[in-house]
Every structure is written in structure tokens, then in C-alpha cells.
Design an enzyme around this catalytic site. Structure first.
Site, PDB file in Angstrom:
ATOM      1  N   LYS A   1       1.230  -8.158  -0.641  1.00  0.00           N
ATOM      2  CA  LYS A   1      -0.023  -8.065  -1.402  1.00  0.00           C
ATOM      3  C   LYS A   1      -0.042  -9.079  -2.559  1.00  0.00           C
ATOM      4  CE  LYS A   1      -1.247  -5.010   1.533  1.00  0.00           C
ATOM      5  NZ  LYS A   1      -1.400  -3.581   1.476  1.00  0.00           N
TER       6      LYS A   1
HETATM    7  C1  LIG Z   1      -1.483  -2.296   2.360  1.00  0.00           C
HETATM    8  C2  LIG Z   1      -2.710  -1.463   2.446  1.00  0.00           C
HETATM    9  C3  LIG Z   1      -2.704  -0.086   2.163  1.00  0.00           C
HETATM   10  C4  LIG Z   1      -1.437   0.685   1.946  1.00  0.00           C
HETATM   11  O1  LIG Z   1      -0.624   0.184   0.939  1.00  0.00           O
HETATM   12  P1  LIG Z   1       0.968   0.464   0.973  1.00  0.00           P
HETATM   13  O2  LIG Z   1       1.408   0.009  -0.374  1.00  0.00           O
HETATM   14  O3  LIG Z   1       1.531  -0.350   2.091  1.00  0.00           O
HETATM   15  O4  LIG Z   1       1.150   1.916   1.184  1.00  0.00           O
HETATM   16  C5  LIG Z   1      -3.907   0.586   2.156  1.00  0.00           C
HETATM   17  N1  LIG Z   1      -5.059  -0.034   2.437  1.00  0.00           N
HETATM   18  C6  LIG Z   1      -5.104  -1.336   2.738  1.00  0.00           C
HETATM   19  C7  LIG Z   1      -6.422  -1.983   3.020  1.00  0.00           C
HETATM   20  C8  LIG Z   1      -3.932  -2.086   2.772  1.00  0.00           C
HETATM   21  O5  LIG Z   1      -3.980  -3.388   3.097  1.00  0.00           O
END
Ligand SMILES: *Cc1c(COP(=O)(O)O)cnc(C)c1O
Length: 375
Positions: A180
Site C-alpha cells: 500500500k
Molecule cells: C488491502 C486492502 C484491504 C485490506 O487491507 P489489509 O491491510 O491487507 O487487511 C481492504 N480493502 C482494499 C480495497 C484493499 O486493497
């Protein structure tokens, strides 16, 4: 293999984590407060509640919104399954509405048509980093008396009409997974301008514990006393990871700037490719490009994807429509329900997009895409 996403860790990150490890706290301590204050400031709201992942942020946000069995939420199928799964775990019926073909973001008109008198929350996802139409969802939420949740797992650092993501919805959730826009290894946050929603979020992430004597039912029990008034979980982000997060947040503008350069380079080099559609942002949006979702002809997607992988480019597909997962299929959800999202999925390939990409990496991706598309 060049990955599609990757964290950027430098010596300042290592120093921040090392200092936290040498301090008196490993988990809840001063670094948690610092990180939450920095996230709230960046998001342009009063309250930030740190948690252990983007998934737990969604779970906490739905719990704070008071989601319970019998309620409905309206959301997009073009997302990671957690956006829907966390509401389903609280007993909600998930209603999928279709997306805008330009951005892949939940279409406000489709969402409105899916709202019933049982709907409590409408959840948009800032696909690839492009903010959802906040003004339209704000208006929808106000007219229907529901809450607007923004799953901003892709979009910390994005703005819409100069306003930061985090200040557009009633509840906004972030993910700090390594791919991210910034990372704490695993981590996430819920941000809101609403003190009551923030208090409920904070309670749910810490077992629902009530330690304030003024709020306890039996405050005279003794100095050790604490009470649980509603069930919760342990979703606390440790101090060590919060220290990493604060340092990463200080680097976010540089990350966003490099992502913009990579986006511009791909756009320029791929614009003339026949049958290929490049990602676009609406007027007023300044996305922190989390993904570069290229769209290719559906009947050639598999072949182009495999050619790119064979050329050492670690492409990805985002996302299989959420209701195609067998867990939803077994509940009666059928393919064909959201044709625009399914069309988007059928053509999508995410190219490598992360701040550590060198100009040579970008050239390598461009050459590989041109080779794959030429067949
Ligand atoms: C990555 C992601 C999540 C979940 O996040 P994690 O930190 O991996 O639990 C939820 N929604 C979207 C759109 C994502 O890309």
C-alpha cells in the site's frame, strides 16, 4: 521478477523501529499516540484509531456504525473481499452495486438504486487511488440517513478538490500492508470527524473495555476494576509498528510524487497502443496512484498477463468481482449482477507501481507491455 507493488524502507525507517524497540514499550505506548495524531492530521479530521490491518479497520468501522444482523450495506464488487466480508461477519446482508466504467469506482446512481430501508452504510472503495465521488455519496448518505464509509486502502495521500482522503466520508479506513501507499508491515486505521464514531471504534478494537469510572456500572468495585459493555476484539497496533508508520507518513509525499512520475511515464509510452485503455482520474482528483490498472481486450487478457509474467514483470489482476467468491456464490449471488465491474475485471492487468521503481524498471515494463500486446 519485478513485483507489482513493494514497500520502500530506508535507514530512517530502520532507525525509528530500532528506537521504539529500545524504549519501554513494545505495544500500546507513546508511538501509538504520535502515529494516530499524524494520521488524523494528514486525513484532515479530528480522530484516528490505529488498528492491526486494513481488514480490521473495516471490521471496526462497521462495528462503530452499529452494523448488526438484518442490516444491509451497499458496496462495490471491484474490491478486495474484505470490504464486504467484514460487514457480513457482523451479520449484514451485502448488496453489490455496479461501478463507473471510467474509474472502476462505485457508481453513486447504482448505489442509490440499491439502498433500501434496511441499508445502514454505503461503502465506496478508492480503486487504484482515485477517490470515489465523495460529494455524491455524502449527499446520498444525508438524504437516506445512512453512513458513508470510504475504504481508502489504496488512497492515503490522494486528494479531491484539494481535500485529503479521510475528510470526505463519515468513516474512512486505511491499510498499511507493504504494497500500500505507506506501510507498518501489517496495520491500518479508521479516521472520522465524529467523536461518537471514534469512541465506538476505539472501544471495539480494545475488547470493549470501559476504564472510565464515570461510565462504569459498578465504579465502586475497586481500583482494578474495568468493565465490558459491548463485545470487542484486540486489534491494537503495536508501538514498534506505529513508529515505522510515523516515519513512513513523513515520506508519503515523496512516495506519491514518484508514483505520479511512473503513472505519467506509462501513460505517455502506452497511449498509442491499439485496444488498450489507460487509467484516468476525474476532474479535481489528485490520486496517489496505488495501482496502474491497464485494460486490454478481454479475450487477450490471459495471454498478455502470461506473456508479461514470462518477461519477468510481476503483474497482478485487481479484482475478481467479490461476489464471484464461492462464499457469496453459495449464498445465492450470481454472476452477471454487476456487468460493468465484470467487464472491468475481465480486461484488467495491474502493472508494477511502487516508489522504488527505477527509470530502467519503468522502461522494462513498457517494452514488455508493448511486446505482449503486439503478440
Ligand atoms: C488491502 C486492502 C484491504 C485490506 O487491507 P489489509 O491491510 O491487507 O487487511 C481492504 N480493502 C482494499 C480495497 C484493499 O486493497
Amino acid at each position: 521478477m519485478l513485483p507489482y507493488g513493494r514497500q520502500s524502507i530506508d535507514e530512517s525507517d530502520v532507525a525509528a523501529v530500532t528506537a521504539a524497540l529500545h524504549s519501554d514499550w513494545l505495544t500500546t505506548g507513546p508511538e501509538v499516540d504520535r502515529f494516530e495524531a499524524a494520521i488524523a492530521e494528514r486525513a484532515g479530521v479530528e480522530h484516528a484509531v490505529s488498528v492491526t490491518s486494513g481488514t480490521s479497520a473495516l471490521h471496526v468501522a462497521y462495528a462503530a456504525a452499529g452494523i448488526e444482523p438484518g442490516d444491509e450495506i451497499v458496496t462495490t464488487p471491484l474490491t478486495f473481499v474484505a470490504t464486504a466480508a467484514t460487514a457480513a461477519l457482523l451479520g449484514a446482508k451485502v448488496v453489490f452495486a455496479d461501478v463507473d466504467p471510467a474509474t472502476g469506482n462505485l457508481d453513486p446512481a447504482a448505489a442509490e438504486a440499491a439502498v433500501t430501508d434496511r441499508t445502514k452504510v454505503v461503502s465506496g472503495v478508492d480503486f487504484a487511488g482515485v477517490p470515489v465521488d465523495g460529494a455524491a455519496f455524502r449527499d446520498l448518505a444525508e438524504r437516506k440517513g445512512i453512513l458513508f464509509l470510504e475504504d481508502a486502502a489504496h488512497s492515503i495521500g490522494s486528494t479531491q478538490d484539494g481535500r485529503p482522503v479521510g475528510s470526505l466520508a463519515d468513516l474512512t479506513t486505511f491499510s498499511f500492508f507493504p504494497t500500500k501507499n505507506l506501510t507498518t508491515a501489517e496495520g491500518g486505521a479508521v479516521v472520522t470527524a465524529d467523536a461518537d464514531l471514534a469512541a465506538r471504534a476505539r472501544s471495539f478494537k480494545n475488547h470493549g473495555l470501559v476504564r472510565d469510572k464515570a461510565q462504569q456500572r459498578y465504579p465502586e468495585e475497586g481500583p482494578w476494576h474495568q468493565e465490558v459493555h459491548a463485545f470487542g476484539l484486540n486489534y491494537r497496533l503495536p508501538d514498534v509498528l506505529s513508529a515505522l508508520g510515523t516515519n513512513q507518513l513523513a515520506r508519503l509525499d515523496a512516495f506519491v510524487a514518484r508514483r505520479a512520475e511512473v503513472k505519467a511515464a506509462y501513460d505517455e509510452a502506452l497511449a498509442d497502443l491499439e485496444g488498450v485503455q489507460l487509467p484516468a482520474a476525474p476532474e479535481g482528483a489528485a490520486p496517489a496512484w496505488h495501482l496502474y490498472p491497464l485494460r486490454v481486450p478481454a479475450e487477450r487478457r490471459r495471454e498478455i498477463f502470461e506473456s508479461l509474467r514470462a518477461q519477468g514483470i510481476g503483474v497482478q489482476v485487481n479484482y475478481i468481482p467479490a461476489y464471484w467468491h464461492p462464499v457469496f456464490e453459495d449464498l445465492g449471488y450470481q454472476r452477471g449482477m454487476c456487468p460493468v465491474a465484470e467487464d472491468y475485471y475481465s480486461r484488467e492487468i495491474s502493472l508494477p507501481m511502487f516508489p522504488g521503481l527505477t527509470d530502467e524498471n519503468v522502461e522494462q515494463v513498457i517494452t514488455a507491455v508493448r511486446t505482449a500486446v503486439a503478440g
